[in-house]
Motif scaffolding. Structure first.
Motif, PDB file in Angstrom:
ATOM      1  N   VAL A   8       0.832  -1.198   0.000  1.00  0.00           N
ATOM      2  CA  VAL A   8       0.000   0.000   0.000  1.00  0.00           C
ATOM      3  C   VAL A   8       0.869   1.250   0.000  1.00  0.00           C
ATOM      4  N   ALA A   9       1.942   1.216   0.784  1.00  0.00           N
ATOM      5  CA  ALA A   9       2.801   2.397   0.891  1.00  0.00           C
ATOM      6  C   ALA A   9       4.232   1.970   1.188  1.00  0.00           C
ATOM      7  N   GLN A  10       5.164   2.819   0.809  1.00  0.00           N
ATOM      8  CA  GLN A  10       6.566   2.598   1.136  1.00  0.00           C
ATOM      9  C   GLN A  10       6.829   3.042   2.579  1.00  0.00           C
ATOM     10  N   PRO A  11       7.818   2.447   3.231  1.00  0.00           N
ATOM     11  CA  PRO A  11       8.139   2.887   4.591  1.00  0.00           C
ATOM     12  C   PRO A  11       8.694   4.301   4.601  1.00  0.00           C
ATOM     13  N   GLU A  12       8.684   4.901   5.781  1.00  0.00           N
ATOM     14  CA  GLU A  12       9.123   6.283   5.905  1.00  0.00           C
ATOM     15  C   GLU A  12      10.638   6.421   5.829  1.00  0.00           C
ATOM     16  N   THR A  13      11.349   5.365   6.162  1.00  0.00           N
ATOM     17  CA  THR A  13      12.812   5.413   6.121  1.00  0.00           C
ATOM     18  C   THR A  13      13.342   4.044   5.730  1.00  0.00           C
ATOM     19  N   GLU A  14      14.639   3.948   5.543  1.00  0.00           N
ATOM     20  CA  GLU A  14      15.256   2.699   5.124  1.00  0.00           C
ATOM     21  C   GLU A  14      16.037   2.068   6.277  1.00  0.00           C
ATOM     22  N   PRO A  15      16.278   0.765   6.208  1.00  0.00           N
ATOM     23  CA  PRO A  15      17.013   0.096   7.292  1.00  0.00           C
ATOM     24  C   PRO A  15      18.509   0.364   7.279  1.00  0.00           C
ATOM     25  N   LEU A  16      19.015   0.933   6.193  1.00  0.00           N
ATOM     26  CA  LEU A  16      20.427   1.276   6.090  1.00  0.00           C
ATOM     27  C   LEU A  16      20.570   2.753   5.757  1.00  0.00           C
ATOM     28  N   LEU A  57       9.334 -11.324   3.487  1.00  0.00           N
ATOM     29  CA  LEU A  57       9.536 -10.635   4.752  1.00  0.00           C
ATOM     30  C   LEU A  57       9.072  -9.191   4.642  1.00  0.00           C
ATOM     31  N   ALA A  58       8.917  -8.556   5.783  1.00  0.00           N
ATOM     32  CA  ALA A  58       8.690  -7.113   5.841  1.00  0.00           C
ATOM     33  C   ALA A  58       9.718  -6.563   6.821  1.00  0.00           C
ATOM     34  N   ILE A  59      10.618  -5.737   6.334  1.00  0.00           N
ATOM     35  CA  ILE A  59      11.678  -5.214   7.191  1.00  0.00           C
ATOM     36  C   ILE A  59      11.224  -3.952   7.907  1.00  0.00           C
ATOM     37  N   MET A  60      10.817  -2.960   7.130  1.00  0.00           N
ATOM     38  CA  MET A  60      10.401  -1.682   7.687  1.00  0.00           C
ATOM     39  C   MET A  60       8.877  -1.589   7.722  1.00  0.00           C
TER      40      MET A  60
END
Length: 203
Positions: A8-16, A57-60
């Motif tokens: 539905v949407a991209q996360p607000e930030t990245e894991p790296l 998987l879902a990381i963020m």
């Protein structure tokens, strides 16, 4: 089931961070020529792991949607970790969209999945007989990535390492072919790490 799940949407930030990736690629922090490329690689590496197009998987933390044609006895979300059920919307017999009261169902998160059933003494409502009659929106990602400020400490370090290895490969090899060498996969590399977290359609 996998073809019924969409982001539905991209996360607000990245894991790296860009700084972490530049260190992995041995790029001096003051050199900015490839910053835009590396930033795209960070997102691409995450998406290579997340959801039905990745490794399940879902990381963020971000919203995902599962669409069904009817209510099964038990709804299974085959990816995760699932943080919450945002809503369950169905089309009733009159063709109107209805949002199910959260008190009418309960859900149980697994390691990388979630299951939803009617609450005790309840039953699923009658959904209209049509395609995509039931829509379940859920938030998935590792715990802490949904908080403000975002906490990355619960993301397994092997996943972050796998992302950095993949990005370093993309940084060094910017074409689809390598001339004059015999490609050999590195042991304990990206694929081996991914096998540690194999879920759903790759388990």
């Amino acid at each position: 089931m996998w073809e019924r799940i969409e982001r539905v949407a991209q996360p607000e930030t990245e894991p790296l961070s860009l700084a972490e990736v530049k260190q992995q690629c041995r790029v001096d922090t003051v050199v900015t020529d490839d910053d835009a490329f590396l930033t795209r690689c960070i997102r691409a590496a995450r998406e290579a792991i997340e959801g039905p197009d990745g490794r399940g998987l879902a990381i963020m933390a971000a919203d995902w949607r599962l669409t069904l044609d009817c209510f099964p006895k038990e709804v299974r979300i085959p990816m995760g970790p699932v943080l919450s059920i945002v809503n369950i919307v169905y089309v009733d017999g009159a063709g109107a969209a209805q949002t199910l009261d959260p008190a009418d169902y309960h859900w149980r998160p697994g390691r990388y999945e979630a299951r939803i059933q009617p609450a005790y003494g309840k039953a699923w409502p009658a959904a209209r007989s049509q395609l995509d009659a039931v829509t379940i929106t859920f938030k998935a990602g590792f715990k802490g990535t949904e908080e403000d400020p975002i906490k990355l400490g619960n993301i397994p370090e092997p996943l972050r390492v796998a992302m950095m290895m993949l990005i370093a490969h993309w940084y060094m090899v910017r074409s689809t072919t390598v001339v004059g060498t015999v490609p050999t996969e590195i042991q304990h590399g990206f694929e081996d790490i991914m096998n540690m977290f194999a879920v759903g359609h790759v388990a």
